[in-house]
Structure formats: C-alpha cells, structure tokens
Design a protein around this motif. Sequence first.
Motif, mmCIF file in Angstrom:
data_model
loop_
_atom_site.group_PDB
_atom_site.id
_atom_site.type_symbol
_atom_site.label_atom_id
_atom_site.label_comp_id
_atom_site.label_asym_id
_atom_site.label_seq_id
_atom_site.Cartn_x
_atom_site.Cartn_y
_atom_site.Cartn_z
ATOM 1 N N ALA A 772 2.229 -17.736 -13.893
ATOM 2 C CA ALA A 772 1.341 -16.618 -14.148
ATOM 3 C C ALA A 772 -0.082 -17.102 -14.366
ATOM 4 O O ALA A 772 -0.298 -18.173 -14.917
ATOM 5 C CB ALA A 772 1.828 -15.862 -15.386
ATOM 6 N N PRO A 773 -1.090 -16.344 -13.913
ATOM 7 C CA PRO A 773 -2.480 -16.745 -14.084
ATOM 8 C C PRO A 773 -2.887 -16.681 -15.548
ATOM 9 O O PRO A 773 -2.407 -15.863 -16.308
ATOM 10 C CB PRO A 773 -3.239 -15.707 -13.254
ATOM 11 N N ALA A 774 -3.752 -17.594 -15.909
ATOM 12 C CA ALA A 774 -4.243 -17.604 -17.290
ATOM 13 C C ALA A 774 -5.244 -16.472 -17.479
ATOM 14 O O ALA A 774 -6.050 -16.182 -16.596
ATOM 15 C CB ALA A 774 -4.899 -18.942 -17.583
ATOM 16 N N PRO A 775 -5.218 -15.835 -18.643
ATOM 17 C CA PRO A 775 -6.188 -14.770 -18.897
ATOM 18 C C PRO A 775 -7.591 -15.328 -19.094
ATOM 19 O O PRO A 775 -7.766 -16.488 -19.474
ATOM 20 C CB PRO A 775 -5.662 -14.107 -20.173
ATOM 21 N N GLU A 776 -8.596 -14.499 -18.815
ATOM 22 C CA GLU A 776 -9.987 -14.863 -19.077
ATOM 23 C C GLU A 776 -10.283 -14.633 -20.561
ATOM 24 O O GLU A 776 -9.603 -13.868 -21.231
ATOM 25 C CB GLU A 776 -10.945 -13.977 -18.272
ATOM 26 N N LEU A 784 -6.731 -10.009 -19.010
ATOM 27 C CA LEU A 784 -5.929 -10.299 -17.822
ATOM 28 C C LEU A 784 -6.123 -9.157 -16.845
ATOM 29 O O LEU A 784 -5.741 -8.022 -17.115
ATOM 30 C CB LEU A 784 -4.442 -10.436 -18.187
ATOM 31 N N GLY A 785 -6.757 -9.449 -15.681
ATOM 32 C CA GLY A 785 -7.015 -8.399 -14.704
ATOM 33 C C GLY A 785 -6.652 -8.842 -13.306
ATOM 34 O O GLY A 785 -6.889 -9.983 -12.915
ATOM 35 N N ARG A 786 -6.051 -7.929 -12.521
ATOM 36 C CA ARG A 786 -5.674 -8.252 -11.152
ATOM 37 C C ARG A 786 -5.746 -7.001 -10.285
ATOM 38 O O ARG A 786 -5.546 -5.883 -10.754
ATOM 39 C CB ARG A 786 -4.240 -8.803 -11.097
ATOM 40 N N VAL A 787 -6.004 -7.236 -8.978
ATOM 41 C CA VAL A 787 -5.875 -6.197 -7.957
ATOM 42 C C VAL A 787 -4.570 -6.455 -7.227
ATOM 43 O O VAL A 787 -4.327 -7.564 -6.743
ATOM 44 C CB VAL A 787 -7.057 -6.207 -6.969
ATOM 45 N N ASP A 798 4.150 0.412 -16.034
ATOM 46 C CA ASP A 798 5.103 -0.524 -16.634
ATOM 47 C C ASP A 798 4.597 -1.960 -16.568
ATOM 48 O O ASP A 798 4.806 -2.759 -17.491
ATOM 49 C CB ASP A 798 6.461 -0.411 -15.927
ATOM 50 N N MET A 799 3.922 -2.310 -15.456
ATOM 51 C CA MET A 799 3.405 -3.657 -15.314
ATOM 52 C C MET A 799 2.341 -3.961 -16.374
ATOM 53 O O MET A 799 2.328 -5.045 -16.980
ATOM 54 C CB MET A 799 2.800 -3.843 -13.914
ATOM 55 N N VAL A 800 1.431 -3.009 -16.596
ATOM 56 C CA VAL A 800 0.385 -3.202 -17.594
ATOM 57 C C VAL A 800 0.995 -3.301 -18.989
ATOM 58 O O VAL A 800 0.581 -4.119 -19.812
ATOM 59 C CB VAL A 800 -0.646 -2.054 -17.519
ATOM 60 N N HIS A 801 1.974 -2.468 -19.251
ATOM 61 C CA HIS A 801 2.635 -2.502 -20.558
ATOM 62 C C HIS A 801 3.242 -3.878 -20.816
ATOM 63 O O HIS A 801 3.094 -4.459 -21.902
ATOM 64 C CB HIS A 801 3.719 -1.419 -20.607
ATOM 65 N N GLU A 802 3.900 -4.429 -19.793
ATOM 66 C CA GLU A 802 4.535 -5.745 -19.931
ATOM 67 C C GLU A 802 3.482 -6.836 -20.094
ATOM 68 O O GLU A 802 3.632 -7.760 -20.913
ATOM 69 C CB GLU A 802 5.408 -6.007 -18.702
ATOM 70 N N VAL A 811 -6.546 -7.505 -23.552
ATOM 71 C CA VAL A 811 -6.615 -6.344 -22.672
ATOM 72 C C VAL A 811 -6.033 -6.727 -21.313
ATOM 73 O O VAL A 811 -6.382 -7.778 -20.759
ATOM 74 C CB VAL A 811 -8.065 -5.849 -22.488
ATOM 75 N N ALA A 812 -5.158 -5.857 -20.779
ATOM 76 C CA ALA A 812 -4.621 -6.043 -19.430
ATOM 77 C C ALA A 812 -5.108 -4.895 -18.563
ATOM 78 O O ALA A 812 -5.036 -3.732 -18.980
ATOM 79 C CB ALA A 812 -3.099 -6.091 -19.450
ATOM 80 N N ALA A 813 -5.632 -5.201 -17.371
ATOM 81 C CA ALA A 813 -6.140 -4.169 -16.465
ATOM 82 C C ALA A 813 -5.676 -4.492 -15.052
ATOM 83 O O ALA A 813 -6.014 -5.547 -14.516
ATOM 84 C CB ALA A 813 -7.659 -4.091 -16.531
ATOM 85 N N PHE A 814 -4.915 -3.591 -14.443
ATOM 86 C CA PHE A 814 -4.432 -3.776 -13.072
ATOM 87 C C PHE A 814 -4.931 -2.622 -12.218
ATOM 88 O O PHE A 814 -4.934 -1.456 -12.638
ATOM 89 C CB PHE A 814 -2.909 -3.801 -13.022
#
Length: 887
Positions: A772-776, A784-787, A798-802, A811-814
């Motif tokens: 898994a990528p390391a968070p900024e 943690l953000g991804r497209v 569900d992915m953001v929750h996990e 903060v997670a943002a997808f």
Amino acid sequence: MTALADIRSQFLGFFQSHDHEVVSSAPLVPRDDPSLLFVNAGMVPFKNAFTGAETRARPRAVSSQKCVRAGGKHNDLDNVGYTARHHTFFEMLGNFSFGDYFKDEAIDFAWSLVTRDFGLNPDRLLVTVYAEDEEAAAIWRKVAGLPDSKILRIATSDNFWSMGDTGPCGPCSEIFYDHGPDVPGGPPGSPDEDGDRFIEIWNLVFMQFEQMAGGERRDLPKPSIDTGMGLERIAAVLQGVHNNYDVDLFRTLIAASEEALKAKAEGEALASFRVIADHLRAVSFLIADGVTPSNEGRGYVLRRIMRRAMRHAHMLGAEEPVLFTLARTLADEMGGAYPDLVRALPAIEETLRGEEERFQRTLGRGLGLLEEAVAALKPGEALPGETAFKLYDTYGFPLDLTQDALRARGLGVDEAGFETAMERQRAQARAHWAGSGDAAADTVWLALKERLGETGFTGYAGYEGEGELMAIVAGGGELEALEAGQEAELVFDQTPFYAEGGGQIGDSGEIVFANGARFTVRDVQKRAGALYAHIGVLSEGAIAPGQSARLAADNARRRQTRANHSATHLMHAALRRVLGPHVTQKGSYVGPDRLRFDFSHGRAVSAGEIAAIEAEVNAVIRQNAPAREAEMSPQEAIDQGALALFGEKYGERVRVLAMGEALEADGKSYSVELCGGLHVARTGDIALFKIVSEGAVSAGVRRIEALTGEPARQWLETEAGIARAAAAQLKIPTQDLAARIAALQDERKALDKQLAEAKKQLAMGGGAGGGAPAPETLGSIQFLGRVLEGVGGKDLRDMVHEARQSLKSGVAAFIGVADGKAAVAVGVSPDLTATLDAVALVRAGAGPVGGKGGGGKPDLAQAGGPDGSGAEAALDAIREAVRAAAG
C-alpha cells in the motif's frame, strides 16, 4: 344532554315534516365544480339548481353535508386544535328552497326549530340582517317578537352573499347565541366582535337577485333559500359547552386517543389531542370518499392533514403507528349516519397504517436534515427559510416546531424566506387545484338535458337499435344540420351504444340514417349525467334533428370489452379474499384490449398471491355460471352484500350484478357489485384470465393489468416460446430453466463479490502492484488520496471507510472514475472532526468534476460530478483544503 347524532336527526326530521326531501350527503369530492378541491359548504351539491341550470323534482330539500376546509381559498388547517371552533372536517346542516318558499317561511322555520324544538332561550338569541333588508327585519319582529336592539343591521359584505362576481346573490340573516357577560367579546358589528361571547349558529341566505356583469342587479324570477348551521357549533350550545371539542363526539375520540397514547389531554398536550380528533374525522371521510395520499391535488391535502395529526401523536410520545387504531372508534360513533364509513373501515385503517409507517421513516430523515443544516450554521446565524420550508412541506415540521428546536441553541429562522417559499407553494397549489375538480357541467348540455330529458339506453338487450336524432352539438353549441366531413356529437332519444362509465370505455360503431347518411362513432360519453353523446364524423350525406336512424355498436369490440369488465369484477372479489377486505377500487380501465385495476394495498402483491388470485378467477370462470342482474335501491343492494365504489353518488335505483358461485359452496355469489356496465351472459364467456403486470401507482395504491380470452392465450403462448428458446440456449429441459437461472445468479453474485474485493485491494495498493502507498503528511495531518479508474460511487464509500481506519489519525480521499463520471468520497478520523469536516472537504473536491455540493457527516461524506477528467484536480483541491486546515 342532546347528543350530536340526535341533533342531526332532529334537524332532518323537522324539515322532513315540512315537506322537505331528505338528501344524503354528497361525496367530499365535487362532481361538477372545477373550482373546488372539496365540498366546503352545504349548498355546493345544489349549485346547478340555484343557478337554474337544472330543475329538481322537489322544490324543497334538507341535508347534513360533509364538508372539508383544508386547502385552497377556504383553509382552516393551521388553526385547528388551537381555537374553539375551527375544523378541517365539519357537518353543515341546511334547508333549501328552489323557487318555493322565501323569507317568511325560512325565518319562521329557523326560529321555531331553535326555540321550540331545540329549546334555546330566546333571551340568549339575537339576529343580524343586511342593512338594506328592511323586509327581513320586519319578519323577525313579527315571527320572533325581537326588539330592534336585537336585530342588528350589518352593512358590509359579511351579510350579503354572492356566488361570484356575477350570478345569484342576496342578503343574509344570521342567528347568534349569547354565551353571557362572563365571556369576552361584543355583538356582531362591534369593535370586539371577534370575541367568543356571541357565536353565530345559523346563516340564512335569501337568494334574491342576479348580479350582472355591468354592475346591474336584477330580481330573480324565483327567489330561493340556502341556509347553513354548523352541527358542531349547535351541539356545543345545546350541550352547554363553549368549545366544540367538548361535545360528546370529540370527548369520545379524545378519550380513545388518551388510552392509545397513554397520555392525558391536559395542559399543553390538549391542543395535540384536539388536532388528532379533528384530523381523524377528515382523513377517514376523505379516504372513504375515494381520496388517497399523494404529492399533488386532493391527495396532497390529505397527506398534509395526516402528517399534521401524526406529528402531534409523535409529540405525545407515539413511536409506533397509532392513528389507524382510532378509526374504529370514529366508525362506531358516526357509522349510523354515514354507513360508507363502516364499509370503508378496512381501507381507512390500512391507508392510515401505511402512511404512519412512512411518516415514522420521514420524521427521522427530517430530524437528520435539521441537524445537518444546524451543523453548517455559525452562532447567531438563522436557519435559511428554504430549509425551514422543506422541513414543513416534506417532513411535516411546522415553523413553530423548527423554531422551538433551534431556540435552545441560540439560533433563529429566516421567517421572511420561509414565507416567500410558502407563498410560492400556495401559488403552485392554486394553479393546480383551480382545475382539479371533475369537468364542469357545460351550459349547453344542461340546457339540452332540461329540454330532452335522459337518453334511453337499450344496450343491455343488444348492440343494435333504432333511434331519433334529437340534437347535434359542435363547437360549444347546437347545430341545425351536419354535412359530410364534419365532426360533432349526436344525441338520440334512445341508443344501444354504451357511454363511458364505471371504468368501461364507450362503444364505437356506425349510425345509418333513413336518408342514407352515415355517421362513424369513435366514442360515446355521458353529458350532464344523462345524455349519451355519440362522438364522431359524418362520413356520408347530411343530417338534421328529427331524422330516424339505425344505430349499431361494434359487437366484436363490445364482446371482448364485456369479458374484461366481468373479469374485473371477479378479480376485485379475489383480491379482497386473498389480500384482505381493505382492498377497494381506486380506478379502472376496461377496454377490448385489456383491463387495468387500481386498488388500495400497502405492499407489492407477491407471486404466490398473484397465483392464488388467478386460480380463483379462473375457477369461477370454469363454473360457467349465469350472470344475474337486478335493479334495486342502493341501500337494498348494499344490505345484500353488494360492493359500492367509495365516493360515488348513486341514483335512486341501481343495477346489481352477481357473478359466479362462492367457492365455499355456501349458496352465496362469488361477486356482487353495483355496476351499470356491460357484462358476459355466463362466466365461461370470459374463457381465460391472466395477470400480466403488478406495480405501484402511488403510496398505498397498486395496479394490476390483465388479459382475458384470446389475448390471454396469445400472451401465454409468447411467454412459453421465450422460455423454450432460453432453455434451448442453455441446452436444458424447459422445466429446469428456473433452477439453472438461479444457479447463474448465484455465480454472478460470487463474481461480483470477488470483483469488489479486488477493487478494494487496488485502492489500498495491494495485489500484484506491491504494498500500500504511504500517506502524505500535510502539516501535522496524514493524508491518503488516490484516483481510482473503473470504480463507481457504490464501492467508493466502503473503500474510504477502510482506508480511514487504517490511518488511525488522518484523512482519506478517493476519486472514482467510471463511464466518464466522477465520484468523490472523503473520510476523516474521529480525532480530527473538530477541525476538519468531511462534508466541507468533499464539496471542495466536487467543484473540479462539475459537482454541486455533497453530503454526509463530519467523519464521512460523498459527492459526485459529471466530468471524470477533473479527478486529479479534485484530489488536489481536497489536498489543499486539508493543508489549509493543518495550518
């Protein structure tokens, strides 16, 4: 004490003894007035008689008319429960003279009834007259012996009645009851007339003039009388109470409510109990008259009344549906005078229960909306008026409830914005209900009905017959002749053509005149309730009134229509047997191609129930039993078990159709209904019955479509062919098709589950691509953000929750991109929600993808947009918002 039911009976009996025809209450839905949502006054059913558009067989009438004032111009809804005399539903006692007696007898009847029969003390009574009506004042002095000090002259329009800007009008005279000097208030016409001391109990309208368009007022050739006495008001006076809600009927309803709610009707709770008692009457009678809850027109008003009552029940502690349990008490109290209420009781209970269950869910969403809106406000800010209106209009929260909820938090409501939204809604409602009544009786057709009488219908005996042309109507007027190629509506003295009614479409066919002219009939409608209008075009020749003709309906079309109509009756009986007695007809279509039946039911009809309904109908069809028709009074028919349509106003004689033998072999008929339509001679003529669809029409109303005879056989053959083709593709026997499809569905679900798991691993950087990528780190916040390509909004949350849980703090943002569109999801760990709001972050990301706003909670929110190409920009916008918050 004089019970309310006894007062009603005494009033009707008094005028019956004075040669008045006792007329049953008309349904609450007006049949011939497009300007009204509901009947709101006792004279409404007699409007055409007062205007001269129709002549009644008897010139005197008396009635106790059901009325509702809860929408449109006459709207008492918001006052109900908080005043002594406002109601949504009320009964108007009235006596009427159509060109027979006038002021002398009307005043004498009124004074005799209230002082002699009702026993009111004359010293407690005073009357008003229109200031210019010295004739009425003189009659009051003569009949009642009242001094001038008790005959008050009112100069305003309050004592002059008019039907509109033009038309019949005349002065009024009112009877007031004086509750005594210990009650605040002054007599009518005084500065404090709005007090409660002097209460109007009866209004007499002397319909004396005709107002012309130019301002001229002419004497009517036949002056008439229209009176109105509110039953609840006179009951309060006769029972020695000052508040309508203290009369016997309301005391009984409130006592039942107290028991059901386990609360007492006292203090601040008293108003809520009064609201429930009043609204229970209104909604029960509206449902009994065929109105169902919806989001427009009459159904919208019904739903508003329901939800207001339900909100008050909730305020009293109700957490489960409770109003539907009170309907039986109402039926017990008022069913003697209104038997329709008893017959409709199962439908009333089912409709109320279903609507209460929906309201419980809606209430939770409304409270959630309020909390979300409040969370976005700063201290001292006001809740936007649009939000307050949405809470009112959609969730049943009146403005005062919203204000109470916000006051404790130091917040207010933008009342001006609320009123603007409310006025917009009122304007829309006025535009809608202004034409929501049934078609108004056209002046031309009413005049023809007066001149020609009713069209004789000979279609029960056959599809052909002779007739004489009585009138030609086109372009809103009568024609003296008709030429080939012209369209018109023809009226004959008698006809075998069936006019649309009871859900059955009108006949089509051809009319051949003695002179060789031919008229093609494409439809037949009943005008002014009595004239059969044959609508079509003259294909050959020329015609004029007075000519004889041979009329022939399309027999093949009629034969299939008859089969569908009879099948509708059998299906109605089967629905009530399989689903329950709450099932009532809400609309139907019967044509040669198919039948459609709308009925009250709160849930989808299951496959097993549909199979049971089909089995019963086809079993009765196979009996090949003869259909039995009889003519009798509506009450005789109902006493024999016939089903009547709620809200219908039947004539003095009705046709009763009985079909099939009861499956229990108890000697009764399977189906008995009031119906003037055309039907098969034997049930076997239907041949075959098949339901082809079932679905929802509106809340609490379902629709079934079905076929009979050859169309049903063809439909079954087509379905069988599809099944055979599918089985051939799968290389299995047809009987194994259902099991094979179920197995394929299970396989698909398993694959979908595997795919969803693979997407989650991809989002977290797992799988073949490595860890898994390391968070900024943005300031002091982990991000943690991804497209994610190919991931839609359904999986994103569900992915953001996990991912948020894996961060512990951050903060997670997808951003998911699928089919060119973008979905945005943001999660904030609980320890950061005091400084970071997921809703604000997701809205920042929504802009670059073309989205507008977003929603959710401070720790998890989601939005979307139509432009997937902006996904990276959206992620950058969220990143910058987090960085800014981190300082």
